[in-house]
Motif scaffolding. Structure first.
Motif, PDB file in Angstrom:
ATOM      1  N   ARG A   8       5.310  35.808 -28.424  1.00  7.21           N
ATOM      2  CA  ARG A   8       6.304  35.358 -29.411  1.00  7.21           C
ATOM      3  C   ARG A   8       5.672  35.376 -30.801  1.00  7.21           C
ATOM      4  O   ARG A   8       4.457  35.230 -30.961  1.00  7.21           O
ATOM      5  N   GLN A  12      -3.469  33.156 -32.339  1.00  6.29           N
ATOM      6  CA  GLN A  12      -2.877  33.986 -31.292  1.00  6.29           C
ATOM      7  C   GLN A  12      -3.761  35.183 -30.947  1.00  6.29           C
ATOM      8  O   GLN A  12      -4.531  35.666 -31.774  1.00  6.29           O
ATOM      9  N   ASP A  48      -7.568  38.857 -20.761  1.00  9.05           N
ATOM     10  CA  ASP A  48      -6.227  38.826 -21.345  1.00  9.05           C
ATOM     11  C   ASP A  48      -6.202  37.935 -22.589  1.00  9.05           C
ATOM     12  O   ASP A  48      -6.927  36.932 -22.657  1.00  9.05           O
ATOM     13  N   CYS A  72       5.951  27.242 -25.840  1.00 10.33           N
ATOM     14  CA  CYS A  72       7.010  28.256 -25.807  1.00 10.33           C
ATOM     15  C   CYS A  72       7.143  28.874 -24.412  1.00 10.33           C
ATOM     16  O   CYS A  72       7.324  30.087 -24.259  1.00 10.33           O
ATOM     17  N   GLN A  96       2.821  23.304 -21.750  1.00 17.29           N
ATOM     18  CA  GLN A  96       3.237  24.661 -22.095  1.00 17.29           C
ATOM     19  C   GLN A  96       3.469  24.786 -23.600  1.00 17.29           C
ATOM     20  O   GLN A  96       3.634  23.794 -24.307  1.00 17.29           O
ATOM     21  N   SER A 118       4.851  29.241 -22.131  1.00 13.68           N
ATOM     22  CA  SER A 118       3.606  29.770 -21.567  1.00 13.68           C
ATOM     23  C   SER A 118       2.729  28.618 -21.089  1.00 13.68           C
ATOM     24  O   SER A 118       2.509  27.651 -21.827  1.00 13.68           O
ATOM     25  N   PHE A 140      -3.335  28.670 -23.963  1.00 16.08           N
ATOM     26  CA  PHE A 140      -2.148  29.029 -23.193  1.00 16.08           C
ATOM     27  C   PHE A 140      -2.123  30.532 -22.963  1.00 16.08           C
ATOM     28  O   PHE A 140      -2.662  31.308 -23.773  1.00 16.08           O
ATOM     29  N   GLU A 141      -1.523  30.942 -21.887  1.00 12.91           N
ATOM     30  CA  GLU A 141      -1.300  32.370 -21.687  1.00 12.91           C
ATOM     31  C   GLU A 141      -0.474  32.889 -22.856  1.00 12.91           C
ATOM     32  O   GLU A 141       0.463  32.232 -23.307  1.00 12.91           O
ATOM     33  N   ALA A 142      -0.832  34.066 -23.366  1.00 13.29           N
ATOM     34  CA  ALA A 142      -0.150  34.606 -24.548  1.00 13.29           C
ATOM     35  C   ALA A 142       1.338  34.766 -24.282  1.00 13.29           C
ATOM     36  O   ALA A 142       1.746  35.332 -23.258  1.00 13.29           O
ATOM     37  N   SER A 143       2.149  34.260 -25.194  1.00 13.78           N
ATOM     38  CA  SER A 143       3.600  34.300 -25.014  1.00 13.78           C
ATOM     39  C   SER A 143       4.217  35.588 -25.548  1.00 13.78           C
ATOM     40  O   SER A 143       5.327  35.959 -25.164  1.00 13.78           O
ATOM     41  N   SER A 188      -4.909  35.118 -25.275  1.00 16.01           N
ATOM     42  CA  SER A 188      -4.319  33.788 -25.118  1.00 16.01           C
ATOM     43  C   SER A 188      -3.919  33.243 -26.484  1.00 16.01           C
ATOM     44  O   SER A 188      -4.416  33.687 -27.518  1.00 16.01           O
ATOM     45  N   ASP A 189      -3.012  32.279 -26.463  1.00 22.70           N
ATOM     46  CA  ASP A 189      -2.626  31.546 -27.663  1.00 22.70           C
ATOM     47  C   ASP A 189      -3.344  30.200 -27.640  1.00 22.70           C
ATOM     48  O   ASP A 189      -3.236  29.444 -26.659  1.00 22.70           O
TER      49      ASP A 189
END
Length: 451
Positions: free
Chosen positions: A34, A117, A127, A388, A386, A390, A29-32, A129-130
């Protein structure tokens, strides 16, 4: 509570230290941005509502009878979620085999989620990512079932709370197994007779020319030796759109056919000259032909990858026909009956047979079945996946190796990204990066060849 179906329990019986029966799928996932505690809470809230994740398998002592799916009276989803660190893709690929090899705690439900993370380099992205790695025992679900569970874990919605089904103890399960032992042993002759009749129908279908059985013996290659304890894994990513366009230009072939074509070519180059075909075992869903309560609803086809055909378009056409031919064979009425009529041997008998086979020397010049495993797990559109808030952008994973196969491929796709994840025993496939480059180059050449 419910009795575990035999086709699900068998994955507990055949498990060994070298071949843990584990499904493992990773979602990027795209890094949130969080904190990890927020990601843990997101997953835990959704896991709490999913019945298969609340149930543990309670096995009778000695596996003298079928186990029971029992609610875990101490179920706490947070206990199944762990946080790791990996700065980049290379570190993640080192971490995955460690996660895969760690045995489950059979006193708890057989699943885990591992969170990493800030990983850079997933699918070539700079970039961070999680990454969420979903791990569960094969008894809990097959590939399609595991995907549905993951879809619920990574959804904006939380499912309605499931209804408790009750719990039991190992002693109660043992008492039931002992009471049922005369029935368990008494039905073996009936099972055997039914299986013999089903096999007679199978031979009749083949005699009528409805299909042809795969070769009984295949040449043993350098990736079909006795399994060692270590594993390596890595992934090649491609564009679904590009592969789908190439398949469309070829005619009546699928994206899966194209990837099998590429794998066949890569194996032929990597292995060099071998006498005979290169064959892949390919799981085929039985959901459309069997109305069963079992969680694992698939059979296995054996596909000749036609590695000797140099022209990739001609090879893709041959692979397409091979896939359809053996899929039709395994889903024929007689073969389906034979599949469900297999004798239900007690678990302790299966475990003993597996360990005897594992101890046998792997020195003969031939093997039965297939050289490699190739599974296909399409996730569908990325919309709705998704963590959170993201969005997901890639899926990859790791496979279990089973003697005599030292290499396994996991094809998965989500959105426009297709991943071919290769799991290997490094004592058999000594240069995984070189093999991955062959797959990467094969995909690019196949797309270019059809433009």
């Amino acid at each position: 509570m419910s009795t575990v179906e035999y086709r699900d329990a068998i994955f507990a019986y055949v498990e060994t230290s070298c071949s843990p029966q584990t499904l493992m799928s990773a979602y990027a996932f795209e890094a949130s941005g969080r904190p990890a505690s927020d990601l843990v809470r997101w997953i835990a809230d959704r896991a709490a509502s999913l019945a298969p994740l609340r149930q543990r398998m309670v096995r009778p002592f000695g596996d003298i009878g079928l186990p029971i799916w029992s609610d875990d009276p101490q179920f706490t989803p947070d206990r199944h979620i762990r946080v790791h660190t990996a700065e980049d893709w290379a570190e993640l690929c080192v971490l995955l085999p460690t996660i895969h090899a760690e045995p489950f705690d059979w006193a708890k439900p057989l699943w885990e989620v591992h969170l990493i993370q800030g990983v850079r380099g997933v699918d070539g992205r700079d970039d961070p990512s999680d990454v969420a790695v979903v791990k569960m025992h094969h008894s809990v679900a097959d590939g399609m079932g595991a995907t549905e569970i993951a879809r619920a874990l990574f959804s904006s919605d939380i499912a309605a709370e499931c209804t408790p089904t009750g719990s039991t103890s190992r002693f109660a399960t043992m008492a039931k197994a002992v009471a049922m032992l005369p029935v368990t042993l008494g039905r073996l002759p009936v099972d055997l007779l039914r299986f013999v009749r089903a096999q007679k129908q199978v031979r009749a279908e083949e005699a009528e020319g409805l299909w042809k059985s795969p070769p009984p013996q295949l040449p043993r290659t350098s990736i079909n030796r006795k399994l060692g304890p270590d594993r390596v894994v890595d992934t090649v990513f491609s564009s679904v759109t590009e592969l789908r366009s190439a398949a469309h230009r070829m005619g009546d072939v699928t994206v899966n056919d194209l990837v099998l074509t590429v794998i066949g070519g890569a194996l032929a180059t990597y292995l060099g000259d071998i006498e005979g075909p290169i064959v892949a075992s390919v799981p085929v869903s039985t959901r459309d032909v069997l109305d069963a309560g079992t969680r694992n609803r698939f059979t296995t086809a054996y596909v000749d990858l036609h590695a000797g055909i140099e022209d990739p378009v001609a090879r893709a056409d041959a692979v397409h026909r091979a896939v359809r031919t053996d899929r039709d064979r395994k889903l024929s009425p007689a073969n389906v009956r034979a599949e469900v009529s297999a004798p239900r041997l007690p678990g302790f008998v299966v475990r003993t047979a597996v360990r005897v086979f594992e101890a046998l020397p792997k020195t003969s010049s031939t093997i039965t079945g297939a050289h490699v495993l190739v599974t296909n797990v399409p996730m569908g559109p990325a919309d709705g996946w998704q963590l959170c808030g993201s969005p997901v952008f890639a899926n990859f994973g790791m496979s279990t190796l089973v003697d005599p196969g030292g290499v396994a491929h996991r094809i998965s796709s989500i959105g426009d990204r297709l991943a071919v994840s290769v799991t290997a025993d490094p004592s058999q496939m000594r240069d995984l990066p070189a093999y991955l480059e062959l797959i990467r180059r094969g995909c690019a050449e196949l797309v270019a060849h059809t433009e």
